[in-house]
Design a protein around this motif. Structure first.
Motif, short mmCIF file in Angstrom:
data_model
loop_
_atom_site.label_atom_id
_atom_site.label_comp_id
_atom_site.label_asym_id
_atom_site.label_seq_id
_atom_site.Cartn_x
_atom_site.Cartn_y
_atom_site.Cartn_z
N ARG A 210 -6.15 0.06 -2.16
CA ARG A 210 -5.92 -1.13 -1.36
C ARG A 210 -6.16 -0.85 0.13
N THR A 211 -5.80 0.34 0.56
CA THR A 211 -6.01 0.70 1.96
C THR A 211 -7.50 0.68 2.32
N TRP B 153 1.32 5.95 -2.42
CA TRP B 153 0.29 5.34 -1.57
C TRP B 153 -0.83 4.82 -2.47
N GLN C 262 0.81 -1.21 0.00
CA GLN C 262 0.00 0.00 0.00
C GLN C 262 0.85 1.27 0.00
#
Length: 468
Positions: A54-55, A50, A19
């Protein structure tokens, strides 16, 4: 004749759960083309990215991919060879329409170069910061890539012209600080995506603002390139690094052209005036790719807006009477529109003007258009709008079946027919030549324009490609 460069480089990347990524790097170089007591330069850099999709687990949303990135770093460049100490260069003898260069008939000749070397030369250092964003929608059917940047280049090296009375014509110098700020946008679309047919669109937009922040040595301007007696490419603080300057007509405060009462031709300005910048305001590109089974068609367009360039080709066509402006008034005598003559001065010493009635006659008409006969007026016709639109590339590819490729043990085998530079559109002020044509080199001097160079050409070809 080459640069000997030795460098030490280190880089490290740290990632967190696919991430977040951080990359740090540093480099130190030693160059043979810098003064021996100060021949190394250090430049670090770093990047941060970043993957936010996905985060936040955006897989089930219309957003397929979301990434933010930032970068900051320095880049160093060493000078070209033979700039810190005086050297001998091969001699030459000027002759009409050319020169004789040595060695000639087995005889060698050398002379001291015309440029003063600089034993205090420093490396060119560029510092850049960038912020970027990538976002894709609907299973990557729509994608946007955007970035803004701020880049500063300190110490660009030029041979700055000096008075020939010194015995030299130029001085090698770190010129100063030049900044570039801009934006880059990219758009990817897949309007159609099926088993046998697909259509992909790629669009990009770039806008850059170039500015000379300061010049070294207290210079008010630096000559980047100059055509003797005529147009110049100058770097001026507060302006771009590629300002185009030339003589023009003298003008009254209310915008009328001041002409000679004897000839009716404009009087030349005392100093060169700025006609524009040699850099485009912005550029755009558009590419369309189509696939039908094993056939692939690609068509790309290119558009550049703004900027000006000098064209000696235009000057020659106007000189010979082949340029469209030369048919003005059916080549009969005419009085220059919006022109005045100075008839005297008033009690306060200010010029007094009256309407011009002196015509350009048949005997002086041929001298009205070329630079040699009318330098106050000609450059306005020879410095042209740099904008253009091009059909840049068209290609059609057929991917041969695997059973044919396998006969020569190839993994892929394809044949392509292509064409380049099929269509060119220029503004009405430029009826003469492709703005990309130049014979002033491939660096910043090319932004001046062209000097009787060959026209650009269309290209057609067939290519056979195989991979094993």
């Amino acid at each position: 004749s080459s640069t000997r460069l030795f460098g030490v480089y280190a880089s490290a990347t740290i990632g967190y759960q696919d991430q977040l990524y951080v990359t740090l790097n540093a480099r130190n170089d030693w160059s043979s083309t810098l003064p021996i007591d100060n021949n190394h330069f250090f430049y670090p850099g770093g990047n941060l990215s970043w993957v936010a999709s996905r985060t936040f687990n955006l897989d089930k949303t219309p957003i397929s991919y979301l990434k933010f990135r930032a970068g900051y770093g320095k880049t160093g460049n060493s000078p070209a060879p033979y700039l810190i100490n005086p050297v001998l260069i091969a001699g030459s003898v000027p002759v009409p329409f050319g020169q004789i260069s040595f060695p000639f008939n087995g005889i060698s000749s050398f002379r001291v170069q015309n440029s003063i070397a600089n034993a205090n030369l420093e490396p060119i250092l560029t510092t850049e910061a960038e912020l970027g964003l990538e976002i894709k929608f609907l299973n990557n059917r729509i994608g946007i890539d955007a970035a803004v940047y701020d880049k500063k280049t300190d110490g660009q090296i030029f041979a700055v012209p000096i008075a020939p009375g010194t015995g030299y014509t130029s001085l090698v110098q770190n010129l100063g600080l030049v900044s570039n700020k801009g934006i880059e946008l990219g758009l990817d679309l897949k309007p159609v995506l099926s088993k046998n047919f697909s259509w992909t669109i790629n669009y990009n937009y770039t806008k850059n603002k170039n500015k000379v922040e300061r010049l070294g040595g207290g210079l008010e301007k630096a000559f980047i390139y100059q055509i003797v007696g005529g147009v110049e490419l100058d770097a001026v603080p507060g302006e771009t690094v590629a300002g185009i300057y030339a003589f023009g007509p003298q003008m009254t405060p209310d915008g009328k052209v001041i002409v000679s009462q004897a000839t009716g031709k404009p009087l030349r300005s005392t100093d060169r005036i700025k006609y524009g910048n040699g850099l485009h305001d912005y550029s755009m590109g558009l590419s369309n790719s189509f696939r039908f089974k094993d056939f692939f068609l690609n068509v790309s367009f290119d558009y550049r807006e703004g900027g000006v360039f000098y064209s000696k080709t235009a000057e020659q066509l106007l000189f010979t009477g082949n340029g469209l402006p030369t048919i003005y008034n059916d080549r009969r005598p005419f009085v220059l529109p919006n022109s005045v003559i100075q008839s005297g001065v008033d009690a306060g010493g200010k010029p007094v003007y009256e309407e011009n009635t002196t015509p350009i006659t048949g005997s002086t008409f041929q001298d009205f258009w070329p630079e040699s006969g009318n330098p106050a007026f000609a450059y306005g016709n020879d410095i042209l709008d740099r904008s253009f639109f091009k059909l840049r590339d068209v290609s059609l590819t057929y991917s041969l079946p695997d059973k044919i490729a396998s006969k020569i043990k190839a993994a892929n085998l394809s044949v392509t027919v292509y064409a380049r530079n099929l269509l060119l559109w220029t503004p009405s002020s430029n009826l003469y030549i492709d703005p990309e044509a130049t014979n002033f080199g491939n660096d910043i001097t090319s932004q001046l324009g062209e000097f009787e160079t060959s026209p650009t050409s269309k290209q057609f070809g067939v290519a056979l490609k195989a991979s094993f």
